[in-house]
Write an enzyme that holds these catalytic residues in place. Structure first.
Site, mmCIF file in Angstrom:
data_model
loop_
_atom_site.group_PDB
_atom_site.id
_atom_site.type_symbol
_atom_site.label_atom_id
_atom_site.label_comp_id
_atom_site.label_asym_id
_atom_site.label_seq_id
_atom_site.Cartn_x
_atom_site.Cartn_y
_atom_site.Cartn_z
ATOM 1 N N LYS A 1 0.821 -1.206 0.000
ATOM 2 C CA LYS A 1 0.000 0.000 0.000
ATOM 3 C C LYS A 1 0.857 1.258 0.000
ATOM 4 C CE LYS A 1 -4.404 -1.473 1.931
ATOM 5 N NZ LYS A 1 -5.373 -1.232 3.005
ATOM 6 N N LYS B 1 -9.339 -10.938 -9.960
ATOM 7 C CA LYS B 1 -10.514 -11.124 -9.107
ATOM 8 C C LYS B 1 -11.469 -9.949 -9.263
ATOM 9 C CE LYS B 1 -9.074 -9.231 -4.708
ATOM 10 N NZ LYS B 1 -8.769 -9.371 -3.322
ATOM 11 N N LYS C 1 -13.516 -3.542 -6.997
ATOM 12 C CA LYS C 1 -13.929 -2.208 -7.381
ATOM 13 C C LYS C 1 -12.759 -1.392 -7.915
ATOM 14 C CE LYS C 1 -16.867 -1.847 -4.161
ATOM 15 N NZ LYS C 1 -17.460 -1.535 -2.902
#
Ligand code: TRP
Length: 339
Positions: free
Chosen positions: A113, A200, A203
């Site tokens: 991240k 996968k 969003k």
């Protein structure tokens, strides 16, 4: 009478509307677990602040997520919103002092991240909260002395860190105060994007890569009709990822199971027509989601009622958290005066 059932805790960040990947991969499991366990399910808005976020949207996202999970069958009394229980943050602080800095810097989620974030945000701002994220997660879990934590494999490292904090805490205070929580890896279907079945459903990949549980029927049908079936890189005799994903969607929905068997036979005989497969997928998903949409509509007709229920449940659940924090403060030598 004291509740003797084992306890389960899981949480989700409020990221807006639910898609089929979230539903089949996690939330359906929550619904099932409620039958056998004392459940605590949280919408973790403190966690949602660790990356750059939209202040105007955060609160609505939390209510949207609450509405969605209730509409698909999670009981309001098992749900809480993290920031309504500030003891999570308080215990998180205490746990900071039972967790090494080095351990946090080695977490793969932090490394991923913070790397993506540097690239995407102009200032390259990486909050200390992002580094500290797993400590707050440990507080979420241990504050309710959860026995089991149903999460995906990507959370294994966070669970290890949680256990290591619990152990260090127990050693320091000289008492087996916290039980060491275990991960619960239930086999849940991993739904792929219908637009690109090699990734996968999510969003973050963009609009066409996820099917919203509460999307309107026409959109759901359209997305399924245009699903990618053959990707070209399938070995002979092997089902392509796209076709497998479509079969998986019917199976997971629980609808059209006879048709599922027939389509499997057609596939084995080399007689499967993709258009037939897609029609059945669309019918199954539409039938399933219509029930959810109906419930959501009812919930939205009386938003205040739902908010009131969640406020109540958070207040009840908070009592458990307060008890733990009180005992912890006692054990670690902090002030514990009742004003
Ligand atoms: N980190 C989890 C995720 O990204 C969310 C989370 C926060 C969580 N606190 C938790 C999951 C406690 C399980 C238990 O999915």
């Amino acid at each position: 009478m004291e509740d003797q059932r084992k306890s389960v805790l899981s949480c989700m960040q409020p990221t807006g509307l639910m898609h089929l990947g979230n539903y089949f991969g996690a939330v359906l499991n929550w619904v099932e677990l409620q039958k056998d366990y004392r459940c605590f399910f949280g919408v973790v808005d403190y966690h949602a602040m660790t990356m750059p976020y939209n202040i105007q949207k955060l609160r609505n996202n939390s209510w949207d997520m609450i509405t969605d999970v209730v509409a698909v069958g999670v009981k309001p009394e098992n749900l809480f919103i993290q920031s309504l229980i500030p003891e999570h943050a308080e215990l998180g602080w205490i746990f900071n002092c039972f967790c090494s800095y080095g351990h946090l810097t080695r977490m793969t989620q932090f490394k991923d991240k913070s790397k993506n974030n540097e690239a995407s945000s102009k200032e390259g701002f990486i909050s200390a909260g992002l580094l500290d994220y797993p400590v707050l997660q440990a507080a979420d879990i241990l504050i309710y002395r959860a026995n089991y934590v149903p999460v995906g494999k990507d959370q294994d490292q966070h669970l290890e860190l949680t256990r290591s904090i619990a152990q260090r805490f127990n050693n320091t205070v000289g008492k087996e105060y916290f039980v060491l929580p275990e991960t619960l890896h239930t086999e849940t279907p991993k739904i792929k994007s219908t637009a690109d079945p090699s990734r996968k459903m999510s969003k973050s990949a963009g609009e066409k890569h996820f099917i919203g549980v509460f999307s309107d029927e026409a959109r759901i049908r359209k997305q399924i009709r245009s699903a990618v079936t053959d990707t070209g890189d399938t070995k002979p005799g092997e089902m392509s990822e796209g076709v497998e994903n479509l079969f998986q969607l019917i199976k997971a929905s629980g609808y059209k199971q006879n048709e599922y068997e027939q389509l499997q036979k057609d596939y084995s005989n080399g007689e499967l027509k993709y258009s037939d497969l897609k029609d059945v997928v669309a019918d199954a998903i539409v039938e399933m989601t219509n029930v959810f949409k109906e419930r959501k509509k009812e919930l939205l007709e009386d938003k205040r009622e739902l908010k009131y229920k969640i406020k109540q449940s958070s207040e009840e659940i908070r009592k458990v958290a307060q008890e733990t924090v009180k005992e912890v403060k006692d054990l670690v030598g902090l002030m514990n005066i009742k004003f």
